[in-house]
Write a protein that holds these residues in place. Structure first.
Motif, PDB file in Angstrom:
ATOM      1  N   SER A   1     104.713  38.903  19.069  1.00 30.38           N
ATOM      2  CA  SER A   1     103.749  38.015  18.421  1.00 30.38           C
ATOM      3  C   SER A   1     102.371  38.025  19.069  1.00 30.38           C
ATOM      4  N   ILE A   2     102.307  38.387  20.349  1.00 28.86           N
ATOM      5  CA  ILE A   2     101.022  38.389  21.049  1.00 28.86           C
ATOM      6  C   ILE A   2     100.730  39.806  21.542  1.00 28.86           C
ATOM      7  N   GLY A   3      99.530  40.304  21.247  1.00 30.97           N
ATOM      8  CA  GLY A   3      99.160  41.645  21.670  1.00 30.97           C
ATOM      9  C   GLY A   3      99.139  41.780  23.180  1.00 30.97           C
ATOM     10  N   THR A   4      99.279  43.002  23.662  1.00 30.30           N
ATOM     11  CA  THR A   4      99.263  43.238  25.109  1.00 30.30           C
ATOM     12  C   THR A   4      97.856  43.509  25.632  1.00 30.30           C
ATOM     13  N   GLY A   5      96.981  44.009  24.782  1.00 32.81           N
ATOM     14  CA  GLY A   5      95.599  44.265  25.179  1.00 32.81           C
ATOM     15  C   GLY A   5      94.722  43.055  24.906  1.00 32.81           C
ATOM     16  N   VAL A   6      94.168  42.472  25.954  1.00 35.42           N
ATOM     17  CA  VAL A   6      93.326  41.274  25.829  1.00 35.42           C
ATOM     18  C   VAL A   6      91.861  41.674  25.984  1.00 35.42           C
ATOM     19  N   SER A   7      91.080  41.430  24.949  1.00 26.91           N
ATOM     20  CA  SER A   7      89.645  41.718  25.008  1.00 26.91           C
ATOM     21  C   SER A   7      88.937  40.580  25.731  1.00 26.91           C
ATOM     22  N   VAL A   8      88.119  40.930  26.710  1.00 22.59           N
ATOM     23  CA  VAL A   8      87.450  39.923  27.536  1.00 22.59           C
ATOM     24  C   VAL A   8      85.945  40.142  27.500  1.00 22.59           C
ATOM     25  N   TRP A   9      85.206  39.059  27.294  1.00 25.04           N
ATOM     26  CA  TRP A   9      83.745  39.080  27.351  1.00 25.04           C
ATOM     27  C   TRP A   9      83.294  38.192  28.505  1.00 25.04           C
ATOM     28  N   LEU A  10      82.331  38.677  29.261  1.00 21.82           N
ATOM     29  CA  LEU A  10      81.748  37.912  30.355  1.00 21.82           C
ATOM     30  C   LEU A  10      80.259  37.747  30.108  1.00 21.82           C
ATOM     31  N   GLU A  11      79.801  36.529  30.100  1.00 25.76           N
ATOM     32  CA  GLU A  11      78.367  36.228  30.030  1.00 25.76           C
ATOM     33  C   GLU A  11      78.050  35.427  31.284  1.00 25.76           C
ATOM     34  N   ILE A  12      77.316  36.040  32.196  1.00 30.02           N
ATOM     35  CA  ILE A  12      77.148  35.481  33.531  1.00 30.02           C
ATOM     36  C   ILE A  12      75.686  35.211  33.844  1.00 30.02           C
ATOM     37  N   GLU A  13      75.416  34.018  34.372  1.00 31.87           N
ATOM     38  CA  GLU A  13      74.107  33.695  34.923  1.00 31.87           C
ATOM     39  C   GLU A  13      74.288  33.290  36.375  1.00 31.87           C
ATOM     40  N   GLY A  14      73.457  33.858  37.240  1.00 35.33           N
ATOM     41  CA  GLY A  14      73.477  33.499  38.651  1.00 35.33           C
ATOM     42  C   GLY A  14      72.141  32.931  39.071  1.00 35.33           C
ATOM     43  N   ILE A  15      72.164  31.860  39.862  1.00 34.71           N
ATOM     44  CA  ILE A  15      70.949  31.226  40.358  1.00 34.71           C
ATOM     45  C   ILE A  15      70.671  31.711  41.773  1.00 34.71           C
ATOM     46  N   ARG A  16      69.466  32.115  42.010  1.00 34.61           N
ATOM     47  CA  ARG A  16      69.109  32.680  43.310  1.00 34.61           C
ATOM     48  C   ARG A  16      69.404  31.698  44.439  1.00 34.61           C
ATOM     49  N   GLY A  17      69.981  32.216  45.508  1.00 33.10           N
ATOM     50  CA  GLY A  17      70.342  31.395  46.654  1.00 33.10           C
ATOM     51  C   GLY A  17      69.161  30.637  47.217  1.00 33.10           C
ATOM     52  N   GLY A  18      69.390  29.375  47.585  1.00 29.38           N
ATOM     53  CA  GLY A  18      68.338  28.542  48.148  1.00 29.38           C
ATOM     54  C   GLY A  18      67.573  27.754  47.106  1.00 29.38           C
ATOM     55  N   GLU A  19      67.824  28.037  45.811  1.00 36.23           N
ATOM     56  CA  GLU A  19      67.132  27.312  44.757  1.00 36.23           C
ATOM     57  C   GLU A  19      68.075  26.311  44.108  1.00 36.23           C
ATOM     58  N   SER A  20      67.523  25.262  43.544  1.00 32.04           N
ATOM     59  CA  SER A  20      68.321  24.166  42.987  1.00 32.04           C
ATOM     60  C   SER A  20      69.181  24.631  41.833  1.00 32.04           C
ATOM     61  N   THR A  21      70.384  24.058  41.735  1.00 31.71           N
ATOM     62  CA  THR A  21      71.269  24.325  40.594  1.00 31.71           C
ATOM     63  C   THR A  21      71.439  23.086  39.744  1.00 31.71           C
ATOM     64  N   ASP A  22      70.572  22.091  39.926  1.00 32.68           N
ATOM     65  CA  ASP A  22      70.692  20.833  39.199  1.00 32.68           C
ATOM     66  C   ASP A  22      70.268  21.045  37.754  1.00 32.68           C
ATOM     67  N   GLN A  23      71.245  21.129  36.858  1.00 39.04           N
ATOM     68  CA  GLN A  23      70.945  21.384  35.443  1.00 39.04           C
ATOM     69  C   GLN A  23      70.264  20.192  34.785  1.00 39.04           C
ATOM     70  N   ARG A  24      70.391  18.995  35.383  1.00 41.14           N
ATOM     71  CA  ARG A  24      69.770  17.818  34.786  1.00 41.14           C
ATOM     72  C   ARG A  24      68.254  17.931  34.808  1.00 41.14           C
ATOM     73  N   LYS A  25      67.711  18.570  35.838  1.00 39.53           N
ATOM     74  CA  LYS A  25      66.264  18.743  35.916  1.00 39.53           C
ATOM     75  C   LYS A  25      65.765  19.601  34.765  1.00 39.53           C
ATOM     76  N   GLU A  26      66.502  20.670  34.470  1.00 40.28           N
ATOM     77  CA  GLU A  26      66.119  21.548  33.357  1.00 40.28           C
ATOM     78  C   GLU A  26      66.202  20.792  32.039  1.00 40.28           C
ATOM     79  N   THR A  27      67.274  20.002  31.879  1.00 40.61           N
ATOM     80  CA  THR A  27      67.464  19.233  30.653  1.00 40.61           C
ATOM     81  C   THR A  27      66.354  18.206  30.480  1.00 40.61           C
TER      82      THR A  27
END
Length: 207
Positions: A175-201
């Motif tokens: 019932s379930i296929g053996t091949g799983v298609s995977v998509w990755l959408e990745i964002e990385g924030i430069r080290g030392g900089e804020s990751t507070d998403q509330r500021k952006e919002t």
């Protein structure tokens, strides 16, 4: 001859001051990073699911991709199939088995550049207690400041097919296929900089 005597010592004195650029380190942003997958459901359709990246870092050298690396931990308990009962089944012992191992981890061994914006990460994925080599083709989308200039972001996209049976998920083959298609959408924030998403919002809401 006199000029050469002057230039050579000067060049030798300056040479130690020339340093090679180091990879820039980015922390994977779990808010703007996605792991989406789908798998065949008995030939009728493909069922989609989503997983959350718990943590990870990307070291990326624009000039020498071979110096780059990535490591990431995926929260298997976060699986979202759009239905609570289906979520529970996928988390169960016959599939992700998240009670026994709540995370999956990927660690790169090398990064290969294929074109100006495409490459392959060679590494290993540990899932359900099994560690196997896994190559991930990827594309560099953009590296730069966010629209409000709050931090520097590196964005990547990747797509691959994972054989679930290689990691011990051998049930439900009819019932379930053996091949799983995977998509990755990745964002990385430069080290030392804020990751507070509330500021952006807040900046966006003020416009």
């Amino acid at each position: 001859m006199h000029l050469a005597r002057f230039i050579l010592p000067l060049a030798l004195g300056v040479a130690p001051l020339v340093t090679h650029a180091e990879p820039v380190t980015y922390r994977i942003d779990p808010v703007h990073s996605q792991v989406v997958f789908n798998v065949d459901h008995n030939g009728f359709s493909r069922s989609f699911g989503r997983l959350r990246i718990a943590s990870g870092t990307i070291a990326f050298d624009r000039d020498d991709w071979s110096k780059s690396s990535v490591e990431a931990t995926v929260d298997l308990t976060s699986v979202d199939m759009g239905d609570s009962e289906w979520d529970k089944a996928v988390r169960g012992s016959s599939l992700l088995d998240s009670d026994r191992g709540p995370t999956a981890r990927y660690v790169s061994e090398s990064v290969e550049k294929r074109s100006d914006d495409e490459g392959i990460v060679h590494g290993k994925l540990t899932l359900r207690g099994t560690t196997l080599p896994l190559d991930i083709p990827f594309r560099v989308n953009r590296i730069g400041k966010t629209i409000y200039g709050l931090h520097t972001v590196a964005g990547f996209s990747a797509q691959l097919i994972l054989d679930r049976t290689a990691y011990g998920m051998t049930s439900n083959r009819n019932s379930i296929g053996t091949g799983v298609s995977v998509w990755l959408e990745i964002e990385g924030i430069r080290g030392g900089e804020s990751t507070d998403q509330r500021k952006e919002t807040n900046h966006a809401a003020a416009q």
